[in-house]
Structure formats: C-alpha cells, structure tokens
Design an enzyme around this catalytic site. Sequence first.
Site, PDB file in Angstrom:
ATOM      1  N   ASN A   6       0.668  -1.758   0.455  1.00 47.04           N
ATOM      2  CA  ASN A   6       0.053   0.004   0.362  1.00 47.04           C
ATOM      3  C   ASN A   6       0.793   1.422  -0.067  1.00 47.04           C
ATOM      4  O   ASN A   6       1.679   1.317   0.849  1.00 47.04           O
ATOM      5  CB  ASN A   6      -0.522  -0.372   1.044  1.00 47.04           C
ATOM      6  CG  ASN A   6      -2.134   0.661   1.096  1.00 47.04           C
ATOM      7  OD1 ASN A   6      -1.934   2.025   0.489  1.00 47.04           O
ATOM      8  ND2 ASN A   6      -2.445   1.505   2.392  1.00 47.04           N
ATOM      9  N   HIS A  94      -9.862   1.523   3.975  1.00 48.74           N
ATOM     10  CA  HIS A  94      -8.401   1.466   5.502  1.00 48.74           C
ATOM     11  C   HIS A  94      -9.479   2.374   6.359  1.00 48.74           C
ATOM     12  O   HIS A  94      -9.449   3.264   6.398  1.00 48.74           O
ATOM     13  CB  HIS A  94      -7.557   2.153   4.579  1.00 48.74           C
ATOM     14  CG  HIS A  94      -6.043   2.311   4.933  1.00 48.74           C
ATOM     15  ND1 HIS A  94      -5.485   2.905   5.991  1.00 48.74           N
ATOM     16  CD2 HIS A  94      -5.168   1.379   4.797  1.00 48.74           C
ATOM     17  CE1 HIS A  94      -4.371   2.815   6.133  1.00 48.74           C
ATOM     18  NE2 HIS A  94      -4.048   1.878   5.682  1.00 48.74           N
ATOM     19  N   GLU A 150      -5.940  -4.882  10.908  1.00 48.18           N
ATOM     20  CA  GLU A 150      -4.678  -3.878  11.285  1.00 48.18           C
ATOM     21  C   GLU A 150      -5.056  -2.907  12.389  1.00 48.18           C
ATOM     22  O   GLU A 150      -5.527  -2.010  12.400  1.00 48.18           O
ATOM     23  CB  GLU A 150      -4.940  -3.170   9.862  1.00 48.18           C
ATOM     24  CG  GLU A 150      -4.959  -2.995   8.590  1.00 48.18           C
ATOM     25  CD  GLU A 150      -3.630  -2.247   7.875  1.00 48.18           C
ATOM     26  OE1 GLU A 150      -2.577  -1.836   7.457  1.00 48.18           O
ATOM     27  OE2 GLU A 150      -4.721  -1.594   7.665  1.00 48.18           O
ATOM     28  N   GLY A 156       1.733   2.552  10.512  1.00 50.99           N
ATOM     29  CA  GLY A 156       2.978   2.810  10.802  1.00 50.99           C
ATOM     30  C   GLY A 156       3.281   3.701  11.662  1.00 50.99           C
ATOM     31  O   GLY A 156       3.875   5.146  11.002  1.00 50.99           O
TER      32      GLY A 156
HETATM   33  P1  PGA Z   1       2.926   0.136   7.804  1.00 49.11           P
HETATM   34  O1  PGA Z   1       1.098   0.004   6.888  1.00 49.11           O
HETATM   35  O2  PGA Z   1       2.829  -1.123   7.417  1.00 49.11           O
HETATM   36  O3  PGA Z   1       3.501   1.608   7.545  1.00 49.11           O
HETATM   37  O4  PGA Z   1       2.443   0.435   9.446  1.00 49.11           O
HETATM   38  C1  PGA Z   1       0.268  -0.261   6.563  1.00 49.11           C
HETATM   39  C2  PGA Z   1      -1.115  -0.026   5.891  1.00 49.11           C
HETATM   40  O5  PGA Z   1      -1.527   1.330   6.516  1.00 49.11           O
HETATM   41  O6  PGA Z   1      -1.502  -0.269   5.591  1.00 49.11           O
END
Ligand code: PGA
Length: 228
Positions: A6, A94, A150, A156
């Site tokens: 992503n 998301h 998630e 993030g």
């Molecule tokens: P990340 O993002 O790997 O930076 O934690 C994952 C996402 O938000 O799809």
Amino acid sequence: MLIVANWKLHFNLQEVREWLSEFAENISEVDDSVEIVICPSFPLIPELKRIVSEQVLPVKLGAQDISIFEEGQYTGEVSGKQLRDWVNYVIVGHSERRSYFNETDQDVLKKILLTQKYQLRPIACISSLDQAEVLEGELLDKENLVIVYEPLFAIGTGQSDSPSSAAEQAQRIRSTFGKDVRVLYGGSVDLANVTDFLRESIDGVLVGTASLDPAEFAGIVKKVSAKG
Ligand code: PGA
C-alpha cells in the site's frame, strides 16, 4: 500467500519507474503460491501496468479506494467500472480513509459490494472485529474477499502487533466468515518480522512503509516465497 503493497500518497511517475527498476533487480524466482499486489495512487496505475507487462514482472495491481457511486455527478470520484480496466484488487475501508475521510462501516460495505459487482477483489481493512459485523449476512463472494486485520496502534508506527494476537484475530475472522476468505495482517510489517506473521491462519500481509523501499519489499517477497 498474498503480499500487498500500500503506497498510500507517495511517488510520482519518475519515482515509480525508479522503484520498479530497483525492485526488478532485487526480485528473483517468486513461488507460484505467492501473489504480489501493488496499490499506488490512481494516476500512477497506467505507467505501473505498462512497465509490469513490458518486463513481465510477477505483480498485480490494486487501487487504494473505489467510489460508493457507480456513475454520475460526483466530482473527483473513481468508479468500479473505470477501475475494472486497470486493476484486479481494491483496498477498501483503510483506517486512514475511515479517520480522515469519515468513511463508515456502511460505506465500506457498499464499496465491497461494488468492487465485487465489477469483478474486482476487495481487500477490506478492519482494525477490530466489530468493523466486520456489517458484512455478516451479506451476499459476498467469499472466495474473492480479502480481509485485513490492521490494529490502529500498529499502522505506520513501527510497533507491530504480536504474531500470536494477529493469528488469534485471523482465526476469529475466519470463524465468522468461513474458510474461503483470505485473511491478512497489516501494521508495521517489515523484512525483520514478516516471517513471524506467516502462520497457518494468516494468508499474507499488507505492507505500507516497508513497501516504499523496493529492495526491502523485494526482500519481503523473497522471504514469503521461501516459505511458500
Ligand atoms: P505500515 O502501513 O506498514 O506503514 O504500518 C500499513 C497500512 O496502513 O496499510
């Protein structure tokens, strides 16, 4: 195993070309059981598609969103009918869309249904099991549905969930939606921790930050492929 990149709001055309050339240099044989999906911003999709097909890279494309409308006076929207010519997958719901663009569970349901109506595969993101309740009892094509667990604290932040907790959530999703649904984990997945998440009950990963680095993403693909 499904590995989804992503890219969120990153890269322009030139950066996409550079990313793909470095990725192609670093990628070797990909096991047949591994499916790689890259989800860029809309305007980057045609160039990505062109290069992927020219260089015969083992990569499919996905969009990061789809409109809840099918056609009409909806400035700025992109519909399933338009996406169908370009991508195989669509990320839906998301957490960033839920929090910055006020998407509700009902919107997410509409988007999943429209994605499937146009023969695309939804990659539906949930940060907790109650966000999946809206899907219960709906007529969904389970074989072509991907659900990503998630947790918000992991997105993030560099602080992934523990593999055992991710596996437990995946089991719960599977016991609600059946064995045909593919369940992924997302949230700070990187080269160092990816293999920990590839447990029996987890069918792959959604990778944000670590997918921006082509060498790291190729490394993730290699690790998953070695397991496949
Ligand atoms: P990340 O993002 O790997 O930076 O934690 C994952 C996402 O938000 O799809």
